[in-house]
Design a protein around this motif. Sequence first.
Motif, PDB file in Angstrom:
ATOM      1  N   UNK A  59      30.269  40.411  63.507  1.00 15.45           N
ATOM      2  CA  UNK A  59      29.255  39.527  64.078  1.00 15.45           C
ATOM      3  C   UNK A  59      29.665  38.916  65.416  1.00 15.45           C
ATOM      4  N   UNK A  60      28.725  38.907  66.326  1.00 12.58           N
ATOM      5  CA  UNK A  60      28.939  38.240  67.610  1.00 12.58           C
ATOM      6  C   UNK A  60      27.607  37.693  68.099  1.00 12.58           C
ATOM      7  N   UNK A  61      27.678  36.680  68.941  1.00  9.79           N
ATOM      8  CA  UNK A  61      26.487  35.948  69.345  1.00  9.79           C
ATOM      9  C   UNK A  61      26.546  35.578  70.824  1.00  9.79           C
ATOM     10  N   UNK A  62      25.354  35.389  71.374  1.00 10.41           N
ATOM     11  CA  UNK A  62      25.211  34.795  72.697  1.00 10.41           C
ATOM     12  C   UNK A  62      24.546  33.439  72.496  1.00 10.41           C
ATOM     13  N   UNK A  63      25.160  32.399  73.041  1.00 11.11           N
ATOM     14  CA  UNK A  63      24.603  31.048  72.951  1.00 11.11           C
ATOM     15  C   UNK A  63      24.221  30.610  74.350  1.00 11.11           C
ATOM     16  N   UNK A  64      23.006  30.109  74.477  1.00  9.52           N
ATOM     17  CA  UNK A  64      22.517  29.660  75.791  1.00  9.52           C
ATOM     18  C   UNK A  64      22.086  28.199  75.707  1.00  9.52           C
ATOM     19  N   UNK A  65      22.382  27.454  76.758  1.00 14.65           N
ATOM     20  CA  UNK A  65      21.967  26.062  76.860  1.00 14.65           C
ATOM     21  C   UNK A  65      21.544  25.740  78.270  1.00 14.65           C
ATOM     22  N   UNK A  66      21.065  24.529  78.461  1.00 11.25           N
ATOM     23  CA  UNK A  66      20.496  24.174  79.767  1.00 11.25           C
ATOM     24  C   UNK A  66      21.379  23.259  80.603  1.00 11.25           C
ATOM     25  N   UNK A  67      22.336  22.564  79.977  1.00 13.92           N
ATOM     26  CA  UNK A  67      23.146  21.600  80.721  1.00 13.92           C
ATOM     27  C   UNK A  67      24.624  21.954  80.609  1.00 13.92           C
ATOM     28  N   UNK A  68      25.236  22.305  81.737  1.00 14.12           N
ATOM     29  CA  UNK A  68      26.650  22.687  81.722  1.00 14.12           C
ATOM     30  C   UNK A  68      27.539  21.566  81.190  1.00 14.12           C
ATOM     31  N   UNK A  69      27.178  20.313  81.496  1.00 14.24           N
ATOM     32  CA  UNK A  69      28.033  19.192  81.124  1.00 14.24           C
ATOM     33  C   UNK A  69      28.075  18.946  79.613  1.00 14.24           C
ATOM     34  N   UNK A  70      27.136  19.563  78.879  1.00 13.56           N
ATOM     35  CA  UNK A  70      27.126  19.357  77.424  1.00 13.56           C
ATOM     36  C   UNK A  70      27.483  20.635  76.653  1.00 13.56           C
ATOM     37  N   UNK A  71      27.989  21.637  77.353  1.00  7.29           N
ATOM     38  CA  UNK A  71      28.257  22.932  76.720  1.00  7.29           C
ATOM     39  C   UNK A  71      29.203  22.804  75.533  1.00  7.29           C
ATOM     40  N   UNK A  72      30.283  22.057  75.672  1.00 11.97           N
ATOM     41  CA  UNK A  72      31.248  21.938  74.585  1.00 11.97           C
ATOM     42  C   UNK A  72      30.634  21.245  73.372  1.00 11.97           C
ATOM     43  N   UNK A  73      29.823  20.203  73.607  1.00  8.97           N
ATOM     44  CA  UNK A  73      29.156  19.511  72.507  1.00  8.97           C
ATOM     45  C   UNK A  73      28.203  20.438  71.769  1.00  8.97           C
ATOM     46  N   UNK A  74      27.436  21.201  72.532  1.00 10.81           N
ATOM     47  CA  UNK A  74      26.472  22.121  71.928  1.00 10.81           C
ATOM     48  C   UNK A  74      27.194  23.185  71.119  1.00 10.81           C
ATOM     49  N   UNK A  75      28.254  23.748  71.648  1.00 10.70           N
ATOM     50  CA  UNK A  75      28.989  24.783  70.933  1.00 10.70           C
ATOM     51  C   UNK A  75      29.569  24.238  69.631  1.00 10.70           C
ATOM     52  N   UNK A  76      30.050  23.002  69.665  1.00  8.50           N
ATOM     53  CA  UNK A  76      30.595  22.394  68.447  1.00  8.50           C
ATOM     54  C   UNK A  76      29.507  22.221  67.388  1.00  8.50           C
ATOM     55  N   UNK A  77      28.328  21.746  67.813  1.00  6.69           N
ATOM     56  CA  UNK A  77      27.224  21.540  66.878  1.00  6.69           C
ATOM     57  C   UNK A  77      26.730  22.868  66.308  1.00  6.69           C
ATOM     58  N   UNK A  78      26.611  23.871  67.153  1.00  6.31           N
ATOM     59  CA  UNK A  78      26.134  25.181  66.716  1.00  6.31           C
ATOM     60  C   UNK A  78      27.120  25.822  65.747  1.00  6.31           C
ATOM     61  N   UNK A  79      28.407  25.772  66.082  1.00  3.80           N
ATOM     62  CA  UNK A  79      29.429  26.360  65.221  1.00  3.80           C
ATOM     63  C   UNK A  79      29.439  25.690  63.854  1.00  3.80           C
ATOM     64  N   UNK A  80      29.248  24.374  63.837  1.00  9.49           N
ATOM     65  CA  UNK A  80      29.223  23.638  62.569  1.00  9.49           C
ATOM     66  C   UNK A  80      27.983  23.981  61.757  1.00  9.49           C
ATOM     67  N   UNK A  81      26.804  23.954  62.394  1.00 11.24           N
ATOM     68  CA  UNK A  81      25.549  24.205  61.674  1.00 11.24           C
ATOM     69  C   UNK A  81      25.489  25.610  61.106  1.00 11.24           C
TER      70      UNK A  81
END
Length: 287
Positions: A59-81
């Motif tokens: 398994x592999x994924x592409x994760x996209x977001x809109x704000x560079x400054x919150x990338x680490x926060x988003x990745x943490x939330x996505x990985x947890x969920x």
Amino acid sequence: MWEKNAVIDGPYHFDLALDRLARDPLNIVDKGKRLIRVPIYKKEPEVAVIQAVGTTEMPSFIIRGSRHQTKDQVMEKVSSAFQWNLPLVDIHQHFSKTTLYEIFETHFGTPIILDFSLYPALVRPIIHQQVNMSFAISLTEQFVKTFGFEIEGVPFFPSPETVAQLNPEDLRSLRFSQRKAEYIIDLSKKIVSGELNLEEIGQKSDEEVVKELVKIRGVGPWTAQSFLLFGLGRKNLFPMADIGLQNAIRRLYKLDRKPTYEEMENYSKEWHPYLSYASFYLWRSIE
């Protein structure tokens, strides 16, 4: 806009997970493109897009977001969920030696996806109490679309602050019962006042979480266990009062009546320490 790749250990059957998530109209899923748009709850909410590009075994994924400054926060939330750090191979090997082996083969690699925020993870099971699944999903959808908000077409649950300002009559107009309306509003007021801190509760043991939550009007053991499972991702939960779970066990063991709690306790002994996955796959077996 930013984009990041994530590679995790298999098995992980994202397509089966999307199939289940797509049954809820609040989840914005595109099964053809193998993606889901998810709400990211934080001070400034945003939307992340998770798209599968690998296989169940790799398994592999592409994760996209809109704000560079919150990338680490988003990745943490996505990985947890999406429970990317939980090795499903260990769980499947465990259940291959149990009475659930056929169910685990059928739904091989299906992960438990957590709610995307702790507040919805507690409000949702309160809404779902004592009603059938289709009505529960409809009621939750109306609640979110009436009092929540959208970003890029993705629905967000209303904040506790918003719900705390409502009157029971506001929810009654959506076909909430009087008591259920009061439960949700009172819960939201406790969160806003600081009397209830879900993040702090999440640091406690399963038993301590249940003990704290059942003090709240409208929250019983079943609701607390649902929060533990789909809010906190705890691994060893078996909500024996759940009708769906009872029906699944009745079918599995070909009983002519619903199982007793004693029977369910005996059946489940070989499923420890992954009772949450036993519960989830049993639900899957009758969906």
